[in-house]
Motif scaffolding. Structure first.
Motif, PDB file in Angstrom:
ATOM      1  N   GLY A  87      88.817  49.173  72.267  1.00 42.22           N
ATOM      2  CA  GLY A  87      87.418  49.577  72.360  1.00 42.22           C
ATOM      3  C   GLY A  87      86.455  48.633  71.679  1.00 42.22           C
ATOM      4  O   GLY A  87      85.315  48.977  71.427  1.00 42.22           O
ATOM      5  N   VAL A  88      86.908  47.376  71.347  1.00 46.87           N
ATOM      6  CA  VAL A  88      86.032  46.429  70.661  1.00 46.87           C
ATOM      7  C   VAL A  88      85.103  45.733  71.640  1.00 46.87           C
ATOM      8  O   VAL A  88      83.925  45.523  71.375  1.00 46.87           O
ATOM      9  N   SER A  89      85.634  45.389  72.846  1.00 46.99           N
ATOM     10  CA  SER A  89      84.850  44.644  73.833  1.00 46.99           C
ATOM     11  C   SER A  89      83.955  45.602  74.624  1.00 46.99           C
ATOM     12  O   SER A  89      84.385  46.660  75.074  1.00 46.99           O
ATOM     13  N   ARG A  90      82.695  45.214  74.777  1.00 51.22           N
ATOM     14  CA  ARG A  90      81.763  46.032  75.561  1.00 51.22           C
ATOM     15  C   ARG A  90      82.011  45.913  77.063  1.00 51.22           C
ATOM     16  O   ARG A  90      81.634  46.798  77.823  1.00 51.22           O
ATOM     17  N   SER A  91      82.656  44.817  77.480  1.00 51.78           N
ATOM     18  CA  SER A  91      82.880  44.619  78.915  1.00 51.78           C
ATOM     19  C   SER A  91      83.916  45.571  79.475  1.00 51.78           C
ATOM     20  O   SER A  91      84.048  45.710  80.671  1.00 51.78           O
ATOM     21  N   GLY A  92      84.676  46.228  78.649  1.00 54.31           N
ATOM     22  CA  GLY A  92      85.724  47.134  79.125  1.00 54.31           C
ATOM     23  C   GLY A  92      85.415  48.592  78.872  1.00 54.31           C
ATOM     24  O   GLY A  92      86.331  49.399  78.709  1.00 54.31           O
ATOM     25  N   ILE A  93      84.136  48.955  78.804  1.00 54.29           N
ATOM     26  CA  ILE A  93      83.771  50.344  78.500  1.00 54.29           C
ATOM     27  C   ILE A  93      84.288  51.279  79.579  1.00 54.29           C
ATOM     28  O   ILE A  93      84.782  52.372  79.296  1.00 54.29           O
ATOM     29  N   GLY A  94      84.188  50.865  80.869  1.00 53.18           N
ATOM     30  CA  GLY A  94      84.673  51.723  81.949  1.00 53.18           C
ATOM     31  C   GLY A  94      86.153  51.987  81.849  1.00 53.18           C
ATOM     32  O   GLY A  94      86.607  53.113  82.033  1.00 53.18           O
ATOM     33  N   LEU A  95      86.939  50.940  81.551  1.00 51.68           N
ATOM     34  CA  LEU A  95      88.383  51.114  81.388  1.00 51.68           C
ATOM     35  C   LEU A  95      88.688  52.048  80.230  1.00 51.68           C
ATOM     36  O   LEU A  95      89.545  52.929  80.329  1.00 51.68           O
ATOM     37  N   LYS A  96      87.995  51.851  79.106  1.00 45.83           N
ATOM     38  CA  LYS A  96      88.240  52.690  77.927  1.00 45.83           C
ATOM     39  C   LYS A  96      87.881  54.142  78.212  1.00 45.83           C
ATOM     40  O   LYS A  96      88.601  55.065  77.823  1.00 45.83           O
ATOM     41  N   ASN A  97      86.776  54.382  78.928  1.00 45.86           N
ATOM     42  CA  ASN A  97      86.362  55.763  79.228  1.00 45.86           C
ATOM     43  C   ASN A  97      87.381  56.461  80.132  1.00 45.86           C
ATOM     44  O   ASN A  97      87.704  57.637  79.927  1.00 45.86           O
ATOM     45  N   VAL A  98      87.896  55.740  81.145  1.00 42.91           N
ATOM     46  CA  VAL A  98      88.907  56.332  82.019  1.00 42.91           C
ATOM     47  C   VAL A  98      90.157  56.681  81.228  1.00 42.91           C
ATOM     48  O   VAL A  98      90.730  57.764  81.375  1.00 42.91           O
ATOM     49  N   SER A  99      90.583  55.756  80.368  1.00 47.45           N
ATOM     50  CA  SER A  99      91.792  55.994  79.566  1.00 47.45           C
ATOM     51  C   SER A  99      91.616  57.200  78.647  1.00 47.45           C
ATOM     52  O   SER A  99      92.487  58.068  78.569  1.00 47.45           O
ATOM     53  N   GLU A 100      90.480  57.286  77.948  1.00 43.99           N
ATOM     54  CA  GLU A 100      90.260  58.413  77.030  1.00 43.99           C
ATOM     55  C   GLU A 100      90.167  59.724  77.792  1.00 43.99           C
ATOM     56  O   GLU A 100      90.679  60.753  77.337  1.00 43.99           O
ATOM     57  N   ARG A 101      89.500  59.711  78.977  1.00 44.87           N
ATOM     58  CA  ARG A 101      89.364  60.943  79.750  1.00 44.87           C
ATOM     59  C   ARG A 101      90.740  61.457  80.204  1.00 44.87           C
ATOM     60  O   ARG A 101      91.032  62.653  80.090  1.00 44.87           O
TER      61      ARG A 101
END
Length: 590
Positions: free
Chosen positions: A532-546
């Motif tokens: 979750g450090v890179s801002r470019s991967g916010i979509g990937l991180k949100n899908v994973s957390e959901r």
């Protein structure tokens, strides 16, 4: 009312004093029961138990050393190698030998395993030839042939085993680490009537001593030879001294004076070389155990005090419990537990106060429910107002009208784009079902790709390869769209390329793979996205957390990429992770 209460308290004080006096009398009786002999017997028993453990450990070390002798002396291959080496050594006038030719001897010595740790093995052959399991670099062992015990062994029968006891470490490389060694020697012959050869086994004295501190921290424990000389001691400074006190018989004890102190001495003989184990327990520590009795006294006093407190608490509760209940209820209400009630009843002032307090809380509860109902109705009205302002069906119908008119005018591409926009808008606004079949989720992604290609005028190809048994498996709505969007915008950078979606089942798990042939990324970048450090991967991180919230620890998302090789994302979804998801099928849109 104050006078009777005060009088009762006076009686209660007198009762408490009586309860405190009785334990003191009882403790005096208990103290008289214990005697010094009983304490001494306990100390002897404890010392005997410690010696039994230490004796087992020391006996295992000594037995292991004897077994090592046998494994060397009765190994025919080893003896043959030693004979060849000695014969070659005698025949060579230079008195030199190629030890590399006899590396099998060194290997056999190295393969010997010993109980307790490091062991030094030395084989002394006649005329100055020797083999060891340790390095003899800068460590000449010729002095061993001149040792007095070598000369003494010459008069002993063949195959005699002599326990030398403790001596200084003759291995220079380890002398600082292990200053003292416990050594035993055995004689043997390579040929009949040939000069004696010797097997020397030495173990660091610390291996004998380490068990003392572990099992006898409150005792002095030592290992003695048959003459009373200290071989190993809890205090290494005592090694080499002579214990002059008489040795007690097995399973007995003596009270002895040693080094100016009084001890209880317990002895256990060992089955080898006439050696024995000795435990010395400080006599003062035994007599000081009377403190344990006083600890029992304290415990009894506490027990009687608790009994007194229970009686006192019972009487005080008759008057103070209602007020305490009111106070506890007020504290809980203050913390937000508005459903709490004191349930204090009675005809006195406290009873009326409790009843009024409970009625007040009931009134508060009714007012809160009224306010919550009004706020709920207000939110519903506001929502209905917003929905009335823009009716989704109006938007869908309008878009369909535009799409049909565009098709009638020959603008088929514009018509398809408007159809995709209408479908995507319907899927976005619809909230009837959180889960959709996999084929419907992929259809939404296809509409999204059609819109993105039209918007950016790029020919990004979407390849779909779904296993037939996965089409109706339900997944959370809008799971794949953020991942495809990430591949389109960041992987392909809105340029030509291929994005593929594949699915299959394996061991009650649904695998969904989203892959692109874009620029890829470094391993460090993938770690930043996962953390979750890179801002470019916010979509990937949100899908994973959901998905982790929905499926728990059974869900996993794997990423594989390298620069120039594209990015592959694999979703691993448990098929039995959500019961409601197993019953979703067909189209769920509104």
């Amino acid at each position: 009312m104050r006078f009777p209460l005060f009088s009762w308290r006076q009686k209660l004080i007198l009762t408490s004093l009586l309860c405190l006096v009785l334990p003191s009398v009882i403790t005096l009786i208990i103290t008289g029961i214990y005697t010094k002999d009983e304490l001494r017997n306990k100390a002897v028993t404890k010392a005997g138990q410690s010696l039994e453990v230490a004796e087992l450990y020391e006996s295992n070390i000594m037995k292991d050393m004897i077994n090592a002798f046998n494994s060397i002396q009765y190994d025919s291959e080893m003896i043959t190698q030693l004979r060849i080496a000695w014969n070659k050594y005698k025949s060579d006038n230079t008195r030199s030998i190629d030890f590399f030719s006899f590396r099998e001897v060194a290997k056999k010595l190295d393969r010997l395993t010993f109980f307790g740790g490091a062991t030094y093995v030395t084989i002394l052959l006649p005329n100055g030839l020797y083999f060891t399991n340790y390095s003899t670099y800068n460590n000449n062992l010729d002095f061993m042939y001149e040792e007095s015990w070598i000369k003494d062994l010459a008069t002993e029968p063949l195959n005699s085993t002599i326990w030398l006891g403790t001596q200084k470490n003759y291995v220079r490389s380890d002398a600082e680490k292990f200053p003292d060694l416990v050594t035993i020697v055995r004689t043997f012959q390579l040929h009949a009537n040939s000069p004696n050869a010797y097997i020397i086994l030495s173990k660091p004295e610390v291996q004998f001593r380490q068990i003392f501190a572990e099992y006898a921290s409150d005792q002095i424990m030592m290992l003695l030879d048959e003459e009373g000389k200290i071989i190993s001691h809890t205090n290494s400074d005592q090694i080499g001294q002579v214990f002059k006190e008489p040795v007690p018989q097995e399973d007995s004890y003596n009270v002895v004076n040693w080094n100016g102190h009084k001890y209880i001495s317990v002895n256990h003989p060992l089955p080898y070389a006439g050696w024995s184990m000795r435990s010395l327990t400080p006599y003062e520590s035994v007599t000081s155990k009377i403190g344990a009795i006083f600890n029992y006294v304290v415990i009894l006093q506490i027990a009687f005090f608790l009994l007194f407190a229970i009686v006192l608490f019972y009487f005080l509760n008759q008057w103070t419990m209602p007020i305490m209940k009111l106070a506890r209820t007020a504290i809980k209400v203050e913390k937000g537990f508005l459903e709490e009630r004191s349930e204090v009843i009675g005809r006195d002032e406290v009873g009326h106060l409790g009843l009024a307090f409970d009625r007040m809380l009931d009134r508060f509860a009714e007012m809160i429910k009224q306010i919550e109902w009004e706020q709920s109705r207000k939110r519903i009205a506001e929502l209905e107002l917003l929905q009335a302002q823009v009716n989704p069906h109006f938007l869908f119908n309008t878009l369909n009208s535009i799409r049909l008119r565009a098709i009638l005018k020959g603008e088929h591409e514009i018509g398809e784009i408007i159809g995709s926009l209408s479908t995507l808008l319907r899927m976005t606004i619809n909230r009837n079902n959180e889960f959709v079949p996999l084929h419907e989720e992929v259809a939404t992604v296809e509409h999204y790709m059609r819109l993105m290609n039209y918007r950016h005028s790029e020919g990004v190809v979407l390849s779909v390869n779904l296993a037939s048994d996965t089409l109706l498996e339900a997944i959370p709505r809008f799971t794949l769209q953020p991942l495809v969007e990430n591949a389109y915008l960041h992987g392909l950078r809105q340029k030509q390329g291929v994005i593929s979606i594949s699915s299959w089942k394996q061991a009650n798990l649904l695998y969904i793979e989203i892959k692109d042939n874009g620029i890829g990324m470094m391993q460090e970048k993938m770690l930043e996205i996962k953390n979750g450090v890179s801002r470019s991967g916010i979509g990937l991180k949100n899908v994973s957390e959901r998905l982790k919230i929905i499926y728990g620890e059974m869900f996993d998302m794997a990423m594989d990429s390298s620069p120039g090789e594209g990015l592959t994302i694999t979703l691993i979804i448990p098929l039995n992770g959500k019961e409601e998801s197993r019953h979703v099928s067909g189209h769920s849109g509104g």
